[in-house]
Design a protein around this motif. Structure first.
Motif, short mmCIF file in Angstrom:
data_model
loop_
_atom_site.label_atom_id
_atom_site.label_comp_id
_atom_site.label_asym_id
_atom_site.label_seq_id
_atom_site.Cartn_x
_atom_site.Cartn_y
_atom_site.Cartn_z
N GLY A 131 0.82 -1.20 0.00
CA GLY A 131 0.00 0.00 0.00
C GLY A 131 0.85 1.25 0.00
O GLY A 131 2.07 1.19 -0.09
N ASP A 132 0.17 2.39 0.13
CA ASP A 132 0.89 3.66 0.05
C ASP A 132 1.40 4.14 1.41
O ASP A 132 1.96 5.22 1.51
N GLY A 133 1.23 3.33 2.46
CA GLY A 133 1.76 3.68 3.77
C GLY A 133 0.88 4.60 4.59
O GLY A 133 1.19 4.86 5.76
N SER A 134 -0.21 5.08 4.03
CA SER A 134 -1.11 5.97 4.78
C SER A 134 -1.87 5.18 5.84
O SER A 134 -2.01 3.96 5.77
N LEU A 135 -2.37 5.89 6.86
CA LEU A 135 -3.17 5.23 7.88
C LEU A 135 -4.41 4.58 7.27
O LEU A 135 -4.81 3.48 7.66
N ARG A 136 -5.00 5.25 6.31
CA ARG A 136 -6.17 4.68 5.66
C ARG A 136 -5.83 3.35 4.98
O ARG A 136 -6.65 2.43 4.97
N SER A 137 -4.63 3.21 4.44
CA SER A 137 -4.29 1.98 3.75
C SER A 137 -4.33 0.77 4.68
O SER A 137 -4.64 -0.35 4.26
N TYR A 138 -4.03 0.99 5.97
CA TYR A 138 -4.08 -0.12 6.92
C TYR A 138 -5.52 -0.49 7.26
O TYR A 138 -5.83 -1.66 7.46
N LEU A 139 -6.39 0.49 7.33
CA LEU A 139 -7.81 0.17 7.51
C LEU A 139 -8.33 -0.60 6.29
O LEU A 139 -9.06 -1.59 6.43
N GLU A 140 -7.94 -0.16 5.09
CA GLU A 140 -8.33 -0.89 3.89
C GLU A 140 -7.82 -2.33 3.95
O GLU A 140 -8.53 -3.28 3.58
N ALA A 141 -6.59 -2.52 4.45
CA ALA A 141 -6.02 -3.87 4.53
C ALA A 141 -6.81 -4.74 5.51
O ALA A 141 -7.02 -5.93 5.25
N SER A 142 -7.25 -4.16 6.62
CA SER A 142 -8.06 -4.92 7.58
C SER A 142 -9.34 -5.42 6.94
O SER A 142 -9.75 -6.58 7.14
#
Length: 258
Positions: free
Chosen positions: A133-144
């Motif tokens: 991902g792009d490393g943003s906090l949102r990207s980790y929510l998307e990954a979850s």
């Protein structure tokens, strides 16, 4: 922060609130949009062949619903779909792009997993290892959310579990006629038994502390017994693999069963 803000359409539907430079909260609405799009893209024909077969569509189509994520170069996601009557599940594999998915009848089976799915030589231990991902906090929510959608890719009828969860962002026990989650029924409050304390903030949240990124969100499911569940996923910053931790905060009698 108060006042008007200018944003792109994608940012507006996200309605993101920044609490600190290392923590962001999101709405349940944007998660619902990701999930709805993933479900449309990954829709499975319920009347396909019985038993284990290569899935059509491929699970890689789900990535389109999560714009901050992508599949690592040189890898691909593939799946076998299992059907038995009108029930089904799929099993997703991350594997080198040049490696074909073998005939499931030629594969050894995982006897420690429900339905004993085929073992694919050369596939990664965790399909999220192939996600970047792009490393943003949102990207980790998307990954979850992506990880859960992939885990339930191809689920039909009794195979559905995560699909029966509604992600929350406000207190579901607010008993006012305009905002009540359960309908304006004060008796509903008395039906719930709390194992853990209520949250002060129900919004999905992502925080970064040192090298750890933590995703926290809450969901409701009406599959018997009805439950409010807290989900906590911890990532090592820069990696999109994680081990989910789910805690049932409250139970209520009733609900539906398959």
């Amino acid at each position: 922060m108060t006042g008007l803000r200018t944003c792109l359409p994608e940012d507006c539907v996200e309605d993101m609130k920044t609490t600190t430079s290392h923590s962001q909260s999101f709405t349940a609405t944007i998660i619902k949009r990701w999930r709805n799009k993933a479900n449309r893209l990954g829709e499975i024909d319920m009347e396909g062949p019985q038993g284990w077969n290569e899935s059509t569509p491929s699970p890689i189509v789900l990535i389109e619903a999560f714009p901050k994520l992508h599949v690592r170069e040189g890898y691909v996601l593939r799946a076998y779909q299992f059907r038995e009557g009108f029930n089904g599940n799929a099993f997703v594999y991350a594997m080198p792009e040049s490696t074909p998915l073998p005939d499931p009848e030629t594969c050894e089976r995982r006897e420690d997993v429900l339905l004993e799915p085929p073992i694919v030589p050369g596939s990664l231990d965790d399909y999220m290892q192939a996600i970047n991902g792009d490393g943003s906090l949102r990207s980790y929510l998307e990954a979850s959310i992506l990880a859960r959608e992939l885990a339930e890719f191809g689920a039909i009828w009794h195979g559905i579990s995560w699909g029966e969860h509604i992600v929350l962002d406000t207190d579901p026990f607010r008993m006012d006629k305009k905002n009540s989650f359960f309908g304006y029924d004060p008796e509903m409050l008395e039906a719930w038994h709390w194992e853990k304390g209520k949250s002060d903030d129900w919004r999905p949240n992502v925080s970064r502390k040192g090298s750890t990124v933590t995703v926290t969100f809450y969901s409701f499911t009406d599959v018997m017994p009805m439950r409010i569940v807290r989900h906590v996923d911890r990532f090592k910053d820069g990696s999109y693999t994680f081990k989910p931790k789910e805690t049932a905060l409250a139970y209520a009698p009733g609900g539906k069963c398959f």
